[in-house]
Design a protein around this motif. Structure first.
Motif, PDB file in Angstrom:
ATOM      1  N   LEU A  45      70.061 143.960  46.285  1.00  0.00           N
ATOM      2  CA  LEU A  45      70.952 142.899  45.827  1.00  0.00           C
ATOM      3  C   LEU A  45      70.138 141.733  45.307  1.00  0.00           C
ATOM      4  O   LEU A  45      69.034 141.466  45.776  1.00  0.00           O
ATOM      5  N   GLY A  46      70.685 141.062  44.298  1.00  0.00           N
ATOM      6  CA  GLY A  46      70.051 139.878  43.741  1.00  0.00           C
ATOM      7  C   GLY A  46      71.114 138.879  43.334  1.00  0.00           C
ATOM      8  O   GLY A  46      72.222 139.246  42.961  1.00  0.00           O
ATOM      9  N   TYR A  47      70.775 137.596  43.398  1.00  0.00           N
ATOM     10  CA  TYR A  47      71.761 136.556  43.092  1.00  0.00           C
ATOM     11  C   TYR A  47      71.060 135.277  42.656  1.00  0.00           C
ATOM     12  O   TYR A  47      69.839 135.118  42.823  1.00  0.00           O
ATOM     13  N   HIS A  48      71.866 134.357  42.099  1.00  0.00           N
ATOM     14  CA  HIS A  48      71.370 133.053  41.703  1.00  0.00           C
ATOM     15  C   HIS A  48      71.741 132.050  42.795  1.00  0.00           C
ATOM     16  O   HIS A  48      72.892 131.972  43.206  1.00  0.00           O
ATOM     17  N   SER A  49      70.766 131.282  43.253  1.00  0.00           N
ATOM     18  CA  SER A  49      70.955 130.432  44.429  1.00  0.00           C
ATOM     19  C   SER A  49      71.885 129.251  44.185  1.00  0.00           C
ATOM     20  O   SER A  49      72.370 128.648  45.144  1.00  0.00           O
ATOM     21  N   THR A  50      72.158 128.880  42.928  1.00  0.00           N
ATOM     22  CA  THR A  50      73.116 127.800  42.691  1.00  0.00           C
ATOM     23  C   THR A  50      74.554 128.273  42.882  1.00  0.00           C
ATOM     24  O   THR A  50      75.455 127.469  43.122  1.00  0.00           O
ATOM     25  N   ALA A  51      74.765 129.595  42.786  1.00  0.00           N
ATOM     26  CA  ALA A  51      76.105 130.141  42.968  1.00  0.00           C
ATOM     27  C   ALA A  51      76.359 130.589  44.397  1.00  0.00           C
ATOM     28  O   ALA A  51      77.500 130.562  44.876  1.00  0.00           O
ATOM     29  N   ILE A  52      75.307 130.994  45.098  1.00  0.00           N
ATOM     30  CA  ILE A  52      75.422 131.533  46.451  1.00  0.00           C
ATOM     31  C   ILE A  52      74.420 130.828  47.352  1.00  0.00           C
ATOM     32  O   ILE A  52      73.223 130.801  47.057  1.00  0.00           O
ATOM     33  N   ASP A  53      74.907 130.254  48.444  1.00  0.00           N
ATOM     34  CA  ASP A  53      74.035 129.595  49.414  1.00  0.00           C
ATOM     35  C   ASP A  53      73.617 130.623  50.464  1.00  0.00           C
ATOM     36  O   ASP A  53      74.319 130.852  51.450  1.00  0.00           O
TER      37      ASP A  53
END
Length: 419
Positions: A159-167
């Motif tokens: 899994l990967g994500y952008h930290s501004t969208a997900i804390d």
């Protein structure tokens, strides 16, 4: 060029790895498949992952799944797999979950001294124009002599994500958190490992989820002399037939303790008809933050003892697959984690030709709020009889996007300057 440099850099951050042998076994067990030659770690890194995208919310989150297999012509060293996964440019945080394993002897069935499936290292490396997730996995299937060829397959979810969208912050991602214990035969068949994270690592509004990374079971006695053509040697280790092998990682809740400390428990079983002293190692990572949610299930480990007369003795040594759906998940993104499993021979202990359990073909629909996956399992000796039973437990890691007000929320500092 940048991608090649990133992969090489990530490799340097992992442990030093030795090259694998390239001898290909001539004989194969009934369900063995042809594989490519054994590659060195650096040769493996030249091959792009064939992981498939399960779900993507462009610019915010991506979920992928895949598997990788490799053979070794003896058990003197574990199979070492290196895998790199290309991530979208928006990903600035990511990790990998061990979601299954498959171990098999290539030539015949054997008694077992040790079994291991372990993601030992993980690293997300990001630079301008390229983002890659690299991880290392080790697998072992050994008998007393360590001379038999075997194959190890690792099943993973990334899994990967952008930290501004997900804390959410991933802790202990590179090496994982390793725990070990020696379970004596007087302590019984079920071993319990309690883990506690760093005190005060969690904020008051944080939740935490434990990510399964691996197990390593090994009988600890150092010598066993068996009747065979060649005389036994002092270095021979014990091995036994297998009745039951199981693993269960659980946490009471996603909320931390009052001191801001995460806590979880792992229970395991590794036995034949009787109980013997053995060593257990487990590995896990953590993900914490206000976006983190948890949906758990229950799996009770009950040790089997001795022989039972109520069993099916017809040939049944085939891979079993079932489809499972979890409905009404109130999460923006849902990641299934294989946190519990059990494989047990139906009648009594048997020699092992193949053992494994894994989840695959994951589907997630955020609009309908359901998560679907398939789970496959196998436990057999050479002739595939008698039958086996299996059970599993899935913990759903939920991630929710930050609201506009939460994105604006930031730590406030008061600074007073004396005249």
């Amino acid at each position: 060029m940048i991608r090649a440099v990133l992969i090489l850099l990530a490799t340097c951050l992992l442990l030093s790895l030795s090259a694998c042998a390239t001898k290909k076994p001539e004989k194969k067990t009934p369900d063995a498949e042809d594989r490519t030659k054994i590659l060195t770690p650096f040769e493996q890194l030249s091959l792009k992952s064939d992981a498939k995208t399960v779900f993507e919310d462009q610019g915010k989150f991506i979920l992928l799944e895949g598997k990788k297999c490799m053979q070794r012509d003896n058990g003197a060293e574990p199979v070492t797999l290196l895998q790199w996964i290309e991530m979208p440019d928006y990903v600035d945080s990511g990790t990998v979950v061990l979601n299954g394993w498959d171990l098999r002897y290539l030539n015949q069935d054997r008694e077992v001294n040790s079994m291991r499936a372990d993601i030992t290292h993980s690293k997300l490396v990001k630079n301008t124009g390229s983002t890659v997730l690299v991880f290392e996995a080790k697998g072992t299937l050994e008998d007393q002599s360590r001379k038999d060829a075997f194959e190890f397959c690792v099943f993973y979810t990334a899994l990967g994500y952008h930290s501004t969208a997900i804390d959410a912050t991933i802790e202990e991602d590179h090496n994982g958190i390793e725990s070990s214990v020696v379970q004596t035969e007087n302590q019984g068949a079920v071993a319990t490992l309690e883990n506690t994270g760093h005190k005060g690592m969690l904020r008051k509004y944080d939740a935490v989820a434990i990510i399964p990374r691996g197990f390593d079971f090994q009988y600890t006695d150092t010598f066993e002399c068996e009747w065979r053509l060649w005389p036994c040697q002092w270095g021979d280790r014990v091995d036994y037939r297998l009745l039951q092998v199981a693993y269960n990682l659980s946490q009471a809740s996603a909320a931390p303790s009052l001191g801001g400390t995460p806590h979880w428990v792992t229970q395991t079983i590794f036995k034949d008809n009787n109980t013997h002293t053995h060593r257990i190692k487990t590995r896990a990572a953590q993900i914490r933050g206000r976006s983190v949610k948890l949906h758990g299930d229950f799996l009770a480990l009950n040790p089997r003892t001795g022989k039972t007369d109520t069993c099916r003795k017809s040939a049944d040594g085939v891979v079993r697959t079932q489809t499972v759906r979890i409905n009404e998940l109130p999460y923006d993104y849902a990641i299934p984690m294989l946190t519990g499993w059990e494989l047990v021979n139906e009648c009594e202990h048997q020699r092992v030709q193949r053992a494994g359990i894994w989840i695959h073909d994951i589907r997630f629909d955020p609009q309908a709020g359901y998560l679907e996956y398939k789970v496959s399992s196998i436990l057999r000796d050479q002739d595939g009889a008698p039958s086996f039973n299996s059970a599993h437990r899935i913990t759903v890691l939920g991630l929710n996007r930050l609201s506009s007000s939460e994105k604006k929320r930031a730590p406030r500092f008061r600074l007073k300057i004396r005249d």
